[in-house]
Write a protein that holds these residues in place. Structure first.
Motif, PDB file in Angstrom:
ATOM      1  N   GLY A   8      58.285  27.376  50.226  1.00 22.42           N
ATOM      2  CA  GLY A   8      58.939  26.106  50.522  1.00 22.42           C
ATOM      3  C   GLY A   8      60.154  25.872  49.649  1.00 22.42           C
ATOM      4  O   GLY A   8      60.472  26.673  48.761  1.00 22.42           O
ATOM      5  N   ASN A   9      60.823  24.769  49.875  1.00 24.36           N
ATOM      6  CA  ASN A   9      62.045  24.474  49.129  1.00 24.36           C
ATOM      7  C   ASN A   9      61.798  24.285  47.641  1.00 24.36           C
ATOM      8  O   ASN A   9      62.645  24.658  46.822  1.00 24.36           O
ATOM      9  CB  ASN A   9      62.701  23.208  49.695  1.00 24.36           C
ATOM     10  CG  ASN A   9      63.269  23.424  51.078  1.00 24.36           C
ATOM     11  OD1 ASN A   9      64.084  24.297  51.286  1.00 24.36           O
ATOM     12  ND2 ASN A   9      62.818  22.618  52.034  1.00 24.36           N
ATOM     13  N   THR A  10      60.663  23.715  47.293  1.00 23.05           N
ATOM     14  CA  THR A  10      60.373  23.405  45.894  1.00 23.05           C
ATOM     15  C   THR A  10      59.385  24.370  45.265  1.00 23.05           C
ATOM     16  O   THR A  10      59.524  24.745  44.101  1.00 23.05           O
ATOM     17  CB  THR A  10      59.806  21.972  45.781  1.00 23.05           C
ATOM     18  OG1 THR A  10      60.723  21.055  46.385  1.00 23.05           O
ATOM     19  CG2 THR A  10      59.592  21.587  44.328  1.00 23.05           C
ATOM     20  N   ARG A  11      58.394  24.796  46.055  1.00 19.80           N
ATOM     21  CA  ARG A  11      57.319  25.621  45.505  1.00 19.80           C
ATOM     22  C   ARG A  11      56.950  26.758  46.437  1.00 19.80           C
ATOM     23  O   ARG A  11      57.185  26.695  47.640  1.00 19.80           O
ATOM     24  CB  ARG A  11      56.063  24.775  45.266  1.00 19.80           C
ATOM     25  CG  ARG A  11      56.194  23.674  44.251  1.00 19.80           C
ATOM     26  CD  ARG A  11      54.849  23.000  44.031  1.00 19.80           C
ATOM     27  NE  ARG A  11      54.326  22.388  45.247  1.00 19.80           N
ATOM     28  CZ  ARG A  11      53.054  22.020  45.421  1.00 19.80           C
ATOM     29  NH1 ARG A  11      52.173  22.219  44.460  1.00 19.80           N
ATOM     30  NH2 ARG A  11      52.667  21.456  46.541  1.00 19.80           N
ATOM     31  N   LEU A  12      56.338  27.764  45.866  1.00 17.59           N
ATOM     32  CA  LEU A  12      55.649  28.808  46.621  1.00 17.59           C
ATOM     33  C   LEU A  12      54.165  28.485  46.574  1.00 17.59           C
ATOM     34  O   LEU A  12      53.580  28.340  45.495  1.00 17.59           O
ATOM     35  CB  LEU A  12      55.913  30.181  45.999  1.00 17.59           C
ATOM     36  CG  LEU A  12      55.289  31.401  46.676  1.00 17.59           C
ATOM     37  CD1 LEU A  12      56.056  32.661  46.277  1.00 17.59           C
ATOM     38  CD2 LEU A  12      53.810  31.607  46.344  1.00 17.59           C
ATOM     39  N   LYS A  13      53.561  28.345  47.740  1.00 22.75           N
ATOM     40  CA  LYS A  13      52.116  28.113  47.820  1.00 22.75           C
ATOM     41  C   LYS A  13      51.468  29.338  48.447  1.00 22.75           C
ATOM     42  O   LYS A  13      52.059  29.968  49.321  1.00 22.75           O
ATOM     43  CB  LYS A  13      51.821  26.852  48.640  1.00 22.75           C
ATOM     44  CG  LYS A  13      52.182  25.569  47.921  1.00 22.75           C
ATOM     45  CD  LYS A  13      52.098  24.353  48.814  1.00 22.75           C
ATOM     46  CE  LYS A  13      53.367  24.225  49.620  1.00 22.75           C
ATOM     47  NZ  LYS A  13      53.440  22.954  50.383  1.00 22.75           N
TER      48      LYS A  13
END
Length: 251
Positions: A8-13
């Motif tokens: 994602g734009n903010t984090r990798l999940k």
């Protein structure tokens, strides 16, 4: 066992999944060292396959793929948004222009039997999509998420400089509260307006599914019932990965 990746734009999940059961999961912010993520992955049982969904640039995508290749000897199969998959039919004339995260959140909703619903993601962006019970995507909206709205406002003005984060109120008597309340209430108002506009097209009031890191902050501001969903993109990716496995096993 499959390794699922949501870039994602903010984090990798990520999640380690097998036949719908999650054996491990986690997340890492992009400003964290990927080596820290690798140290977590080293303790995992090796997956038989890796599947990913990405809305980030090629450099970050390839860096994650390299970690998976090094640690597990697997290539990541990246989903690029299709016209139709897993019972969901993309409304975009150019299917690939729809964010894969939005598509997979709808796949998860459809697989869960959500019926006529609105799928709302509350993160860096605020995304809203309408989905019928039979899997037809009616289209959607994209706006800045409430935190991005705040950052954009502060970056574009000279005099709006609150010294604190502010709290949510109906009408503020200071700049910090006015900025925070205005941005979060704007997001809530867009969700409520989308519900109102989509209800006639769906024929009934749709279920509203809220997902994303900032979803909990939006719930108290909404004057309608909502269902909180966690990791909708990863759950949708699991459905898609299972379908791919089934297809590859077919004669």
């Amino acid at each position: 066992m499959r390794l699922l990746l949501d870039l994602g734009n903010t984090r990798l999940k990520w999640a380690l999944e097998d036949q719908g059961r999650w054996h491990a999961q986690g997340a890492a912010a992009w400003d964290d060292d990927l080596a820290l993520l690798a140290s977590t992955w080293e303790a995992l049982p090796p997956p038989a396959a890796a599947f990913g969904a990405s809305v980030v640039d090629d450099a970050r995508e390839q860096a994650v793929a390299a970690q998976v290749r090094t640690l597990f000897g697997r290539e990541v199969t990246w989903l690029r948004t299709p016209a139709s998959a897993c019972g969901v039919h993309n409304a975009y004339p150019a299917p690939g222009r729809l964010g894969v995260d939005r598509f997979l959140a709808m796949v998860a909703a459809h697989a869960a039997g959500a019926g006529d619903c609105l799928v709302v993601g509350v993160g860096t962006a605020l995304t809203l999509d309408a989905l019928t019970a039979d899997g037809r995507h009616l289209g959607g909206l994209i706006a800045p998420g409430p935190r991005l709205m705040q950052r954009a406002l502060l970056g574009a003005t000279a005099q709006v400089r609150p010294g604190t984060d502010g709290v949510l109120v109906d009408a503020a008597d200071n700049t910090a509260d006015a900025v925070a309340s205005g941005c979060w209430q704007a997001a809530a108002a867009l969700v409520e307006r989308f519900v109102a506009r989509m209800t006639p097209r769906l024929g009934q009031t749709p279920a509203v599914r809220l997902d994303g890191g900032d979803a909990p902050g939006l719930v108290p501001l909404l004057g309608l019932p909502v269902a909180m969903v966690e990791h909708g993109v990863l759950h949708g990716l699991a459905v898609w990965a299972q379908a791919q496995s089934g297809n590859s096993a077919a004669p």
